[in-house]
Design a protein around this motif. Structure first.
Motif, PDB file in Angstrom:
ATOM      1  N   GLN A   1       9.828   8.549  -0.816  1.00 54.53           N
ATOM      2  CA  GLN A   1       9.923   7.124  -0.523  1.00 54.53           C
ATOM      3  C   GLN A   1       9.095   6.738   0.693  1.00 54.53           C
ATOM      4  O   GLN A   1       8.487   5.670   0.728  1.00 54.53           O
ATOM      5  N   PHE A   2       9.082   7.630   1.702  1.00 45.46           N
ATOM      6  CA  PHE A   2       8.313   7.365   2.915  1.00 45.46           C
ATOM      7  C   PHE A   2       7.388   8.540   3.201  1.00 45.46           C
ATOM      8  O   PHE A   2       7.841   9.686   3.287  1.00 45.46           O
ATOM      9  N   PHE A   3       6.107   8.237   3.367  1.00 44.94           N
ATOM     10  CA  PHE A   3       5.107   9.228   3.758  1.00 44.94           C
ATOM     11  C   PHE A   3       4.561   8.767   5.095  1.00 44.94           C
ATOM     12  O   PHE A   3       4.062   7.640   5.213  1.00 44.94           O
ATOM     13  N   THR A   4       4.663   9.620   6.140  1.00 44.20           N
ATOM     14  CA  THR A   4       4.431   9.146   7.502  1.00 44.20           C
ATOM     15  C   THR A   4       3.369   9.969   8.236  1.00 44.20           C
ATOM     16  O   THR A   4       3.678  10.678   9.202  1.00 44.20           O
ATOM     17  N   PRO A   5       2.103   9.860   7.835  1.00 44.30           N
ATOM     18  CA  PRO A   5       1.048  10.595   8.532  1.00 44.30           C
ATOM     19  C   PRO A   5       0.530   9.831   9.747  1.00 44.30           C
ATOM     20  O   PRO A   5       0.755   8.623   9.878  1.00 44.30           O
TER      21      PRO A   5
ATOM     22  N   LYS B   1      -1.249   6.177  -6.283  1.00 47.72           N
ATOM     23  CA  LYS B   1      -0.748   7.384  -6.945  1.00 47.72           C
ATOM     24  C   LYS B   1       0.772   7.450  -6.968  1.00 47.72           C
ATOM     25  O   LYS B   1       1.341   8.462  -7.372  1.00 47.72           O
ATOM     26  N   GLY B   2       1.429   6.382  -6.477  1.00 47.23           N
ATOM     27  CA  GLY B   2       2.870   6.296  -6.644  1.00 47.23           C
ATOM     28  C   GLY B   2       3.705   6.358  -5.396  1.00 47.23           C
ATOM     29  O   GLY B   2       4.941   6.244  -5.477  1.00 47.23           O
ATOM     30  N   VAL B   3       3.097   6.545  -4.210  1.00 45.76           N
ATOM     31  CA  VAL B   3       3.891   6.573  -2.982  1.00 45.76           C
ATOM     32  C   VAL B   3       4.433   5.175  -2.713  1.00 45.76           C
ATOM     33  O   VAL B   3       3.688   4.190  -2.742  1.00 45.76           O
TER      34      VAL B   3
END
Length: 306
Positions: A179-183, A212-214
């Motif tokens: 649900q959360f991608f935090t780079p 891509k679906g994030v």
């Protein structure tokens, strides 16, 4: 129900404060040295727990005295330690070098963290199932994170993946399930292969992952704040400008604070704003976890700092 389950690393930080960084082959004298508790997973768990979340930690400590100290530290901070195993290796350590401008250079020796393999998680499926949010980083084997994502998806539990340190082998198929991608900017560039030298480039790189679906990408921008990107929305949540003393662990304090505020019911922008404030306070104090305030301290520290 656990508020948060943090699956990740623990380290002993070996922090040297330098007047200047040495050049190759040079020896310099340092005025100050400290030891402290660190590791991205542990840092994020401690930050959330100090703010009031109920936190379970799943990790592996070493069989040495450092490992015993880590267990004691988790317990003192109110973290559920039933998911913590003792490995055959020594504890993970992180030698950290901090210069007068508060910039740091870090070496990570994973140690027992490499023993946190996918099958370990099968002993803790109920803890994952009944969490509001699962928090992951990348100082443990990637395969373990993949299995954690699969288990969380099976139980419809949202996942926050903080891809630090950067790993070019991270599988985007799994990133698309969180649900959360935090780079940060560097980690975003590593995964996408695209430049992230300015805000426009960062937005373009983020949108490739959204496609891509994030669901949500949160790019941490240091003192500038955070950029929140979804398929329909892009928003900068400004950071707080303070006089930094030591930025070690600031990113982890941000992630832990965001996880706490979001799982407590705040909207994403509000949780980001509060996480920015929390991280800003931590960089005004030396050390990693020792710089993380508890909830009751925070109002006075914010008033004095911001």
């Amino acid at each position: 129900m656990n508020d948060l389950t943090v699956i990740g690393s623990n380290m002993i930080d070996l922090i040297t404060y330098l007047d200047r960084m040495p050049v190759e082959g040079e020896t310099v004298e340092a005025p100050e040295f400290e030891m402290g508790f660190g590791g991205k997973g542990a840092n994020q768990a401690i930050a959330a727990a100090r703010l009031g979340s109920k936190v379970r930690m799943i990790t592996m400590v070493g069989h040495d005295n450092f490992g015993k100290q880590q267990l004691d530290n988790f317990q003192k901070n109110g973290i559920d330690t039933h998911g913590i195993g003792v490995g055959e290796s020594n504890s993970g350590v992180a030698p950290i070098f901090v210069d007068p401008s508060s910039d740091n250079r870090i070496i990570v020796v994973k140690g027992a963290n490499n023993e946190l393999m996918p099958d370990v998680l099968d002993n803790f499926t109920d803890q994952i199932k009944y969490s509001k949010l699962v928090v992951l980083q990348q100082e443990i084997p990637l395969e373990t994170n993949y299995h954690a994502i699969e288990l969380a998806q099976q139980f419809n539990v949202p996942v926050l993946l903080n891809p630090a340190p950067a790993n070019e082998h991270l599988n985007v198929d799994y990133v698309s399930k969180v649900q959360f991608f935090t780079p940060n900017e560097t980690e975003l560039a590593t995964l996408t292969g695209l430049p992230t030298n300015n805000l426009d480039e960062i937005k373009i790189a983020a949108q490739t992952l959204i496609s891509k679906g994030v669901g949500n990408i949160i790019i941490t921008l240091g003192s500038k704040g955070a950029l929140w990107v979804t398929a329909e929305h892009t928003e900068i949540v400004p950071g707080k400008h303070v006089k930094a003393v030591d930025t070690t662990g600031a990113g982890d304090s941000f992630i832990g604070a965001f996880a706490h505020y979001y799982s407590s019911g705040e909207s994403v922008p509000d949780a980001l704003a509060h996480a920015n404030q929390y991280a800003a306070v931590t960089v005004t104090r030396k050390g990693t976890q020792k710089s993380y305030p508890i909830a009751t301290e925070l109002p006075a520290l914010l008033a004095a700092t911001l």
